[in-house]
Write a protein that holds these residues in place. Sequence first.
Motif, short mmCIF file in Angstrom:
data_model
loop_
_atom_site.label_atom_id
_atom_site.label_comp_id
_atom_site.label_asym_id
_atom_site.label_seq_id
_atom_site.Cartn_x
_atom_site.Cartn_y
_atom_site.Cartn_z
N GLN A 1 34.81 55.93 38.23
CA GLN A 1 33.91 55.17 38.60
C GLN A 1 34.66 54.15 40.02
OE1 GLN A 1 31.61 53.95 35.39
NE2 GLN A 1 30.18 53.00 37.38
N LEU A 2 36.36 54.31 39.63
CA LEU A 2 37.37 53.51 40.23
C LEU A 2 38.04 54.71 41.16
CD1 LEU A 2 38.10 51.04 36.95
CD2 LEU A 2 36.23 50.72 38.91
N GLN B 1 48.03 54.03 28.67
CA GLN B 1 48.64 53.34 28.97
C GLN B 1 47.16 52.02 28.12
OE1 GLN B 1 51.59 51.54 30.32
NE2 GLN B 1 51.04 49.42 29.03
N ALA B 2 47.94 50.93 27.65
CA ALA B 2 46.08 49.50 27.77
C ALA B 2 46.52 49.32 28.48
CB ALA B 2 46.82 48.64 25.91
N PHE B 3 45.23 48.72 28.72
CA PHE B 3 45.77 47.36 29.68
C PHE B 3 44.03 46.58 29.05
CE2 PHE B 3 45.78 50.96 32.08
CZ PHE B 3 46.24 50.27 33.65
N ASN B 4 45.04 44.57 29.41
CA ASN B 4 43.64 43.69 28.77
C ASN B 4 44.46 42.44 29.74
OD1 ASN B 4 43.13 44.48 25.91
ND2 ASN B 4 45.51 45.06 26.02
N VAL B 5 42.81 42.68 30.30
CA VAL B 5 42.96 41.29 31.21
C VAL B 5 42.45 39.67 30.98
CG1 VAL B 5 42.42 40.61 33.96
CG2 VAL B 5 43.28 43.49 33.40
N ASP B 6 42.81 39.40 31.25
CA ASP B 6 42.15 38.16 30.84
C ASP B 6 42.33 36.72 32.77
OD1 ASP B 6 40.54 35.69 30.00
OD2 ASP B 6 41.29 35.60 28.30
N ALA B 7 41.47 36.35 33.37
CA ALA B 7 41.72 35.80 34.20
C ALA B 7 40.12 35.33 34.72
CB ALA B 7 42.20 36.74 35.72
N PHE C 1 36.36 51.38 30.35
CA PHE C 1 36.89 50.13 30.53
C PHE C 1 35.90 49.19 29.96
CE2 PHE C 1 39.98 51.72 33.20
CZ PHE C 1 41.28 51.97 32.30
N THR C 2 35.75 48.41 29.17
CA THR C 2 34.87 47.01 28.67
C THR C 2 35.25 45.98 29.49
OG1 THR C 2 36.14 46.01 26.88
CG2 THR C 2 34.31 48.33 26.55
N TRP C 3 33.88 45.26 29.37
CA TRP C 3 34.35 44.28 30.61
C TRP C 3 33.73 42.85 30.41
CZ3 TRP C 3 30.33 42.18 33.98
CH2 TRP C 3 28.76 43.46 33.94
N LEU D 1 36.54 44.06 41.71
CA LEU D 1 37.06 42.90 41.00
C LEU D 1 37.64 43.48 40.47
CD1 LEU D 1 38.18 40.11 41.09
CD2 LEU D 1 36.48 39.18 40.09
N ILE D 2 37.24 43.90 39.32
CA ILE D 2 37.71 45.13 38.11
C ILE D 2 38.68 45.16 38.58
CG2 ILE D 2 36.78 46.42 36.59
CD1 ILE D 2 34.67 45.00 35.95
N GLU D 3 38.71 47.20 39.12
CA GLU D 3 39.16 47.53 39.98
C GLU D 3 40.46 47.03 40.31
OE1 GLU D 3 39.65 52.37 42.53
OE2 GLU D 3 38.55 50.12 42.71
N GLU D 4 40.50 46.38 40.81
CA GLU D 4 41.69 45.12 41.60
C GLU D 4 42.39 44.39 40.41
OE1 GLU D 4 43.28 41.39 44.66
OE2 GLU D 4 41.17 42.36 44.59
N GLU D 5 41.96 44.04 39.26
CA GLU D 5 42.56 43.56 38.67
C GLU D 5 43.40 44.90 37.96
OE1 GLU D 5 43.95 40.92 37.76
OE2 GLU D 5 42.45 39.48 39.31
N LEU D 6 43.06 45.70 36.79
CA LEU D 6 43.39 46.88 36.75
C LEU D 6 44.66 47.96 37.64
CD1 LEU D 6 40.06 49.02 35.54
CD2 LEU D 6 41.85 47.88 34.07
#
Length: 218
Positions: free
Chosen positions: A37-38, A101-107, A56-58, A142-147
């Motif tokens: 979807q991205l 690769q792991a991704f962990n975003v908190d913004a 990805f969970t959000w 926005l989720i895709e941009e952060e990734l």
Amino acid sequence: MTQNLGKPAGLADPHDLDLFEFARSGRQAAGVVRVSQLPRMLNEVPAEAPDRDTAFTWQAEGATQPELQDDGTEGPQPYLRLAIHGAAWLECQRCLTPYKQAFNVDATYRIVNTEAEAEEFPLDEDEVDVIVGSTQFDLVDLIEEELLLSLPLVPKHDVCPEVHESLVSGVAGAEGEGDEAAEDEAEEGGEPDRPNPFAALEALKGGLKKDGPDGKKH
């Protein structure tokens, strides 16, 4: 709360969100979005990856807090917090094989009404980003941009399973010299000089961070 892919309960369409109302009402939402979807993120996944469509969970949460307004009165300032967790397959630049690769975003984002307001926000603010809100805000974008902004500059294994043959000398001189040279170069991490394949990506990431397609400022 039970969610479907990208469409959690209480949030009709994350591609078309009234971000101001979401923040004013202190709403919360969560969901799952897949790499398929991205499209920009999918371009980063190698064709030979074991799974190109990871998930990805959000979680998103709106809030307001009182702040001094331009007219000298105190008013509610909308904010959005977004957390993203998951993993995607990338190509290791040492051994040229896929790795996970792991991704962990908190913004946290301060939501403003116009680009002009976003430009006025201090650039040295480390903890809060700025986004231009709308009544039809695309949260998935926005989720895709952060990734994309979280992509490593040089994707690589912590420890490669093997060194790709193109990165070591395969030309043998006297008996055993070729193997020794290959071993020495592999041990030293030697690579031939070549253009950095991520220079363009770094520039793109810089552009996204400065002024993303949704108006977000970093």
